[in-house]
Design a protein around this motif. Structure first.
Motif, PDB file in Angstrom:
ATOM      1  N   PRO A  87      -5.484  15.959  56.149  1.00 10.29           N
ATOM      2  CA  PRO A  87      -5.860  17.259  55.615  1.00 10.29           C
ATOM      3  C   PRO A  87      -7.368  17.469  55.710  1.00 10.29           C
ATOM      4  O   PRO A  87      -8.146  16.527  55.630  1.00 10.29           O
ATOM      5  CB  PRO A  87      -5.402  17.213  54.158  1.00 10.29           C
ATOM      6  CG  PRO A  87      -5.090  15.802  53.864  1.00 10.29           C
ATOM      7  CD  PRO A  87      -4.943  15.074  55.144  1.00 10.29           C
ATOM      8  N   ARG A 106      -1.729   9.604  51.595  1.00  9.33           N
ATOM      9  CA  ARG A 106      -2.250  10.907  51.170  1.00  9.33           C
ATOM     10  C   ARG A 106      -2.573  11.815  52.350  1.00  9.33           C
ATOM     11  O   ARG A 106      -3.590  12.486  52.385  1.00  9.33           O
ATOM     12  CB  ARG A 106      -3.458  10.735  50.267  1.00  9.33           C
ATOM     13  CG  ARG A 106      -3.131   9.965  49.001  1.00  9.33           C
ATOM     14  CD  ARG A 106      -4.264   9.934  48.054  1.00  9.33           C
ATOM     15  NE  ARG A 106      -4.620  11.265  47.615  1.00  9.33           N
ATOM     16  CZ  ARG A 106      -4.379  11.744  46.420  1.00  9.33           C
ATOM     17  NH1 ARG A 106      -3.734  11.009  45.563  1.00  9.33           N
ATOM     18  NH2 ARG A 106      -4.770  12.950  46.079  1.00  9.33           N
ATOM     19  N   LYS A 107      -1.672  11.814  53.324  1.00 10.92           N
ATOM     20  CA  LYS A 107      -1.805  12.706  54.464  1.00 10.92           C
ATOM     21  C   LYS A 107      -0.624  13.650  54.481  1.00 10.92           C
ATOM     22  O   LYS A 107       0.279  13.555  53.667  1.00 10.92           O
ATOM     23  CB  LYS A 107      -1.892  11.910  55.765  1.00 10.92           C
ATOM     24  CG  LYS A 107      -3.142  11.058  55.845  1.00 10.92           C
ATOM     25  CD  LYS A 107      -3.229  10.341  57.152  1.00 10.92           C
ATOM     26  CE  LYS A 107      -4.501   9.518  57.213  1.00 10.92           C
ATOM     27  NZ  LYS A 107      -4.604   8.799  58.458  1.00 10.92           N
ATOM     28  N   TRP A 108      -0.608  14.589  55.402  1.00  9.08           N
ATOM     29  CA  TRP A 108       0.454  15.584  55.502  1.00  9.08           C
ATOM     30  C   TRP A 108       1.442  15.184  56.575  1.00  9.08           C
ATOM     31  O   TRP A 108       1.061  14.876  57.705  1.00  9.08           O
ATOM     32  CB  TRP A 108      -0.122  16.944  55.830  1.00  9.08           C
ATOM     33  CG  TRP A 108      -0.922  17.547  54.732  1.00  9.08           C
ATOM     34  CD1 TRP A 108      -0.852  17.253  53.410  1.00  9.08           C
ATOM     35  CD2 TRP A 108      -1.918  18.556  54.861  1.00  9.08           C
ATOM     36  NE1 TRP A 108      -1.733  18.007  52.709  1.00  9.08           N
ATOM     37  CE2 TRP A 108      -2.405  18.825  53.574  1.00  9.08           C
ATOM     38  CE3 TRP A 108      -2.446  19.258  55.929  1.00  9.08           C
ATOM     39  CZ2 TRP A 108      -3.386  19.766  53.343  1.00  9.08           C
ATOM     40  CZ3 TRP A 108      -3.429  20.192  55.687  1.00  9.08           C
ATOM     41  CH2 TRP A 108      -3.880  20.442  54.408  1.00  9.08           C
ATOM     42  N   TRP A 109       2.727  15.230  56.253  1.00  7.10           N
ATOM     43  CA  TRP A 109       3.789  14.877  57.192  1.00  7.10           C
ATOM     44  C   TRP A 109       4.458  16.146  57.694  1.00  7.10           C
ATOM     45  O   TRP A 109       4.928  16.976  56.932  1.00  7.10           O
ATOM     46  CB  TRP A 109       4.812  13.980  56.517  1.00  7.10           C
ATOM     47  CG  TRP A 109       5.980  13.667  57.386  1.00  7.10           C
ATOM     48  CD1 TRP A 109       7.249  14.131  57.258  1.00  7.10           C
ATOM     49  CD2 TRP A 109       5.997  12.812  58.531  1.00  7.10           C
ATOM     50  NE1 TRP A 109       8.048  13.628  58.249  1.00  7.10           N
ATOM     51  CE2 TRP A 109       7.307  12.817  59.040  1.00  7.10           C
ATOM     52  CE3 TRP A 109       5.027  12.059  59.179  1.00  7.10           C
ATOM     53  CZ2 TRP A 109       7.672  12.086  60.159  1.00  7.10           C
ATOM     54  CZ3 TRP A 109       5.401  11.338  60.305  1.00  7.10           C
ATOM     55  CH2 TRP A 109       6.696  11.347  60.779  1.00  7.10           C
ATOM     56  N   ASP A 110       4.492  16.308  59.019  1.00  9.26           N
ATOM     57  CA  ASP A 110       5.182  17.425  59.647  1.00  9.26           C
ATOM     58  C   ASP A 110       6.490  16.891  60.215  1.00  9.26           C
ATOM     59  O   ASP A 110       6.496  16.175  61.217  1.00  9.26           O
ATOM     60  CB  ASP A 110       4.314  18.034  60.755  1.00  9.26           C
ATOM     61  CG  ASP A 110       4.980  19.207  61.446  1.00  9.26           C
ATOM     62  OD1 ASP A 110       5.995  19.705  60.925  1.00  9.26           O
ATOM     63  OD2 ASP A 110       4.475  19.627  62.496  1.00  9.26           O
ATOM     64  N   CYS A 154       1.774  12.824  61.497  1.00 10.18           N
ATOM     65  CA  CYS A 154       1.050  12.560  60.261  1.00 10.18           C
ATOM     66  C   CYS A 154      -0.367  13.079  60.460  1.00 10.18           C
ATOM     67  O   CYS A 154      -1.108  12.581  61.299  1.00 10.18           O
ATOM     68  CB  CYS A 154       1.037  11.063  59.968  1.00 10.18           C
ATOM     69  SG  CYS A 154       0.321  10.646  58.381  1.00 10.18           S
ATOM     70  N   CYS A 156       3.266   8.016  55.544  1.00  6.44           N
ATOM     71  CA  CYS A 156       2.239   9.039  55.702  1.00  6.44           C
ATOM     72  C   CYS A 156       1.841   9.616  54.347  1.00  6.44           C
ATOM     73  O   CYS A 156       0.658   9.766  54.042  1.00  6.44           O
ATOM     74  CB  CYS A 156       2.735  10.142  56.625  1.00  6.44           C
ATOM     75  SG  CYS A 156       1.564  11.462  56.901  1.00  6.44           S
ATOM     76  N   GLU A 157       2.830   9.949  53.527  1.00  4.81           N
ATOM     77  CA  GLU A 157       2.540  10.525  52.226  1.00  4.81           C
ATOM     78  C   GLU A 157       1.890   9.515  51.290  1.00  4.81           C
ATOM     79  O   GLU A 157       1.122   9.892  50.414  1.00  4.81           O
ATOM     80  CB  GLU A 157       3.808  11.104  51.617  1.00  4.81           C
ATOM     81  CG  GLU A 157       4.281  12.341  52.368  1.00  4.81           C
ATOM     82  CD  GLU A 157       5.656  12.811  51.949  1.00  4.81           C
ATOM     83  OE1 GLU A 157       6.291  12.150  51.095  1.00  4.81           O
ATOM     84  OE2 GLU A 157       6.093  13.845  52.480  1.00  4.81           O
ATOM     85  N   ILE A 165      -7.279  15.414  48.653  1.00  5.70           N
ATOM     86  CA  ILE A 165      -6.946  15.041  50.031  1.00  5.70           C
ATOM     87  C   ILE A 165      -7.209  13.555  50.297  1.00  5.70           C
ATOM     88  O   ILE A 165      -7.095  13.094  51.424  1.00  5.70           O
ATOM     89  CB  ILE A 165      -7.716  15.906  51.055  1.00  5.70           C
ATOM     90  CG1 ILE A 165      -9.220  15.688  50.972  1.00  5.70           C
ATOM     91  CG2 ILE A 165      -7.361  17.357  50.908  1.00  5.70           C
ATOM     92  CD1 ILE A 165      -9.985  16.306  52.103  1.00  5.70           C
TER      93      ILE A 165
END
Length: 89
Positions: free
Chosen positions: A54, A41-45, A51, A37-38, A78
């Motif tokens: 942004p 270039r996305k946000w991982w919760d 995933c 996911c990272e 982003i």
């Protein structure tokens, strides 16, 4: 051999197998998806294992970023390509 030593040996082997299985599950279920996911270039919760893409605040509010350099920097942060400049006739 002493039966206590045999029981302890089996206990330690079983404990080792459980720990190794736990580490494998942790890697496959949490670490590998987070890295993937990272990398995109996305946000991982990690709590919900989601995933997420942004979003710029300007996309939500409809307000445009007037400084073109700041807009390009925000879009690059982003992972979104900057829009090409309009062609004037």
């Amino acid at each position: 051999m002493n039966p206590n030593i045999e029981r302890l040996k089996l206990l330690f082997v079983a404990l080792f197998a459980v720990v190794v299985a736990g580490v494998l599950v942790w890697q496959v279920v949490w670490i590998m998806p987070a890295k993937k996911c990272e990398a995109s270039r996305k946000w991982w919760d990690a709590d919900q294992r989601v995933c997420a893409q942004p979003v710029l605040i300007s996309d939500i509010t409809g307000r445009t970023i007037t400084d073109k350099g700041a807009e390009a920097e925000a879009k690059a942060a982003i992972g979104r390509p900057a829009a090409p400049a309009p062609i004037k006739p």
